[in-house]
Design a protein around this motif. Structure first.
Motif, PDB file in Angstrom:
ATOM      1  N   TYR A 297       0.757  -1.267  -0.087  1.00 44.65           N
ATOM      2  CA  TYR A 297      -0.163  -0.135   0.029  1.00 44.65           C
ATOM      3  C   TYR A 297       1.066   1.265  -0.049  1.00 44.65           C
ATOM      4  CZ  TYR A 297      -3.967  -3.149   1.010  1.00 44.65           C
ATOM      5  OH  TYR A 297      -5.027  -4.060   0.731  1.00 44.65           O
ATOM      6  N   LEU A 305      -2.579   3.890  -2.988  1.00 43.82           N
ATOM      7  CA  LEU A 305      -2.464   2.879  -4.155  1.00 43.82           C
ATOM      8  C   LEU A 305      -2.238   1.570  -3.519  1.00 43.82           C
ATOM      9  CD1 LEU A 305      -0.850   5.161  -6.908  1.00 43.82           C
ATOM     10  CD2 LEU A 305      -3.116   5.156  -6.379  1.00 43.82           C
ATOM     11  N   TYR A 307      -0.398  -2.186  -5.178  1.00 44.66           N
ATOM     12  CA  TYR A 307       0.362  -2.802  -6.036  1.00 44.66           C
ATOM     13  C   TYR A 307       0.705  -4.194  -5.653  1.00 44.66           C
ATOM     14  CZ  TYR A 307       1.580   1.558  -8.636  1.00 44.66           C
ATOM     15  OH  TYR A 307       1.569   2.372  -9.644  1.00 44.66           O
ATOM     16  N   ARG A 318       0.203  -2.619 -10.668  1.00 42.38           N
ATOM     17  CA  ARG A 318      -0.971  -1.858 -10.014  1.00 42.38           C
ATOM     18  C   ARG A 318      -2.103  -2.499  -9.897  1.00 42.38           C
ATOM     19  NH1 ARG A 318      -2.822   4.398 -10.996  1.00 42.38           N
ATOM     20  NH2 ARG A 318      -4.740   4.386  -9.292  1.00 42.38           N
ATOM     21  N   GLU A 320      -5.590  -1.675 -10.388  1.00 42.97           N
ATOM     22  CA  GLU A 320      -6.488  -0.662 -10.690  1.00 42.97           C
ATOM     23  C   GLU A 320      -7.952  -0.744 -10.114  1.00 42.97           C
ATOM     24  OE1 GLU A 320      -5.246   1.794 -12.488  1.00 42.97           O
ATOM     25  OE2 GLU A 320      -3.610   0.934 -13.548  1.00 42.97           O
ATOM     26  N   MET A 323      -8.289   1.809  -4.658  1.00 42.46           N
ATOM     27  CA  MET A 323      -7.794   3.188  -4.474  1.00 42.46           C
ATOM     28  C   MET A 323      -8.609   3.627  -3.106  1.00 42.46           C
ATOM     29  SD  MET A 323      -6.802   6.402  -6.578  1.00 42.46           S
ATOM     30  CE  MET A 323      -5.952   7.851  -5.671  1.00 42.46           C
TER      31      MET A 323
END
Length: 529
Positions: A297, A305, A307, A318, A320, A323
């Motif tokens: 994070y 974000l 990953y 990432r 997507e 978030m």
């Protein structure tokens, strides 16, 4: 972040940087406090606790880290500040005295300390330079005696007067082989933990940022032992030194380049994978696992974000679909994320605000639309200032989150419902601190460690006094469920900015300052010799 917030932060952070040469602190460091007089020298702590603490810590150590009380920058790969194997050696029911002893040697710009085996203490310093002028050599890593603070070896990895590199804060991690991987600027080294010899070196990629404007402060170890690093970036055209150069450049209207994320082999230091982040990321990342995958994070300007790191394909990617948005209008940047069960928590107003009170925000790891927010200190009063730079503390076993706002001078304990994520204030205490909130001890008798600042001039505005360093600072041990004070140390010169109080073996706590460290231990007043 709003430009006025940048300007405010820069003015104050520059004042913080200027404290390094303040004669007030040099004089204070030479004065013996009652706790130092009572101890009259170094102390080893409670020797009978060493093996119990080591065994307890071994059971909870994050994969890849050395099995010890604190082999990571802040407890573990999640930077949790959670130390259940560390011991409170005072009384929960009666009065306590806190003994103190200063390190025998001096360590300029000391920021972080880590334990290996009992008796072995490692530290990093020289990474807190003044913004301009001649710079102290560093960064350096040192091994010291955990009781006396006497240096065993010191390894300098840079001198910016010679190299011209940008030097910002680093961190310290001891891996499972007992050795240290240390990164700074765009450099990384493998240091032998026994001798201090540099075994390997590599240069890290800077992505879209100029090499001279990156600092790989944030190094975290993934469960497969891969090093996951992220760089901070200095605004292009800014030339001042120190981590605070970031804010100085932003206030001058200079653009901060996007950060870069890399995966590095822990033994060869080879770069295995790299990816550019879509924004600057000045706060640390954390690592955990989710659904059998390694995730990190990463706080950025717009939120947090997520990953993935895949050890088989050796790819960073990432997510997507997830978030976290934390800030509301009038709030400033959120700090590093904190994990508690299925929830990701962040503290807002890391850069301060006169407009909106600080809050704790939680988001579910499986569904970013499931979110809850609480303002533990209520609304800001007229002219009141909120400043909450440390990440939220956590006690995952007791479903507690801790929030510290130095601007309003309060710390809150917050209960989270692990199923729904609902937040409820358990307590609020008057305590002014800009640093992390470590938690130690057993689940039934958990203790919260809070530093507490005492202004030298009560008539001076809080913001001005805080940023000018015109205060003394102590450490308090509190009941983590209620906030009740159990023990409190004398007041000393301030804790080094961006550092924390580190648990040691035998019930001791280490308090780093700009020039040395102070060892502290609470004991019942009526304890037998």
């Amino acid at each position: 972040m709003h430009r006025t917030t940048h300007v405010l932060l820069v003015l104050t952070l520059l004042a913080l940087e200027s404290r390094t040469g303040d004669p007030l602190f040099a004089q204070s460091a030479r004065e013996r406090t009652p706790g130092e007089v009572a101890a009259n020298g170094p102390f080893p702590g409670d020797l009978s606790l060493y093996q119990k603490e080591l065994a307890g810590a071994t059971e909870r150590t994050s994969p890849g880290y050395y099995p010890s009380l604190n082999a990571a920058e802040i407890a573990d790969s999640q930077r949790s500040g959670f130390f259940p194997a560390a011991t409170f050696t005072g009384s929960f029911d009666g009065p306590n005295r806190v003994y103190a002893s200063r390190s025998a040697d001096r360590y300029q710009g000391l920021t972080y300390l880590c334990n290996r085996r009992p008796g072995e203490l490692f530290l990093v310093g020289g990474d807190y330079p003044p913004p301009t002028g001649p710079l102290p050599p560093g960064p350096y890593v040192a091994r010291v005696d955990a009781t006396t603070g006497r240096q065993i070896w010191r390894t300098y990895v840079d001198n910016a007067n010679v190299s011209g590199r940008w030097i910002g804060n680093g961190n310290l991690n001891i891996m499972d082989d007992g050795n240290i991987r240390f990164a700074w600027s765009n450099q990384i080294v493998l240091i032998d933990g026994d001798s201090g010899l540099i075994l390997r070196h590599n240069t890290l990629p800077s992505g879209t940022a100029p090499q001279k404007d990156v600092n790989y402060k944030h190094l975290t170890i993934a469960p497969d032992r891969t090093l996951i690093l992220k760089c901070q970036t200095r605004p292009t055209g800014e030339t001042s030194q120190g981590t605070m150069a970031i804010f100085k450049g932003l206030a001058a209207g200079k653009k901060q380049p996007n950060s870069h994320l890399v995966a590095v082999h822990p033994d060869t230091l080879e770069v295995l994978a790299e990816t550019g982040l879509p924004e600057p990321a000045s706060a640390p990342h954390i690592i955990t696992t989710l659904g059998g995958r390694i995730v990190t994070y990463i706080p950025v300007d717009s939120g947090v974000l997520r990953y993935f790191w895949d050890p088989e394909t050796q790819q960073l990617s990432r997510d997507e679909s997830w978030m976290m948005k934390a800030q509301q209008e009038g709030q400033s940047a959120s700090t590093a994320a904190t994990l508690i069960g299925d929830w990701v928590a962040v503290q807002t107003n890391g850069a301060g605000s006169f407009k909106m009170a600080s809050s704790i925000v939680v988001v579910h790891q499986d569904d970013a639309s499931r979110t809850h927010t609480i303002f533990p200190f209520g609304d800001l009063g007229n002219g009141e200032w909120s400043f909450a730079p440390p990440k939220a503390g956590v006690d995952p076993e007791n479903n507690m989150i801790y929030s510290a706002d130095a601007g309003v001078g309060k710390v809150a304990g917050i209960r989270i419902d692990p199923e729904t994520g609902m937040l409820k204030v358990a307590f609020v205490v008057d305590d002014r601190t800009t640093t992390f909130q470590p938690v130690i001890g057993t689940r039934e008798q958990r203790v919260l460690l809070l530093t507490n600042m005492k202004m030298n001039d009560p008539s001076q505005p809080i913001m001005q006094a805080t940023f000018a360093g015109n205060y003394r600072e102590q450490l308090t041990w509190r009941d983590a469920a209620t906030g009740r004070i159990l023990a409190e140390s004398d007041y000393f010169e301030p804790l080094t900015i961006n550092s924390l109080t580190t648990p040691g073996f035998g019930g001791r706590i280490y308090f780093p300052t700009i020039s040395d460290f102070i060892m502290l231990q609470p004991r019942p007043v009526d304890a037998s010799p």
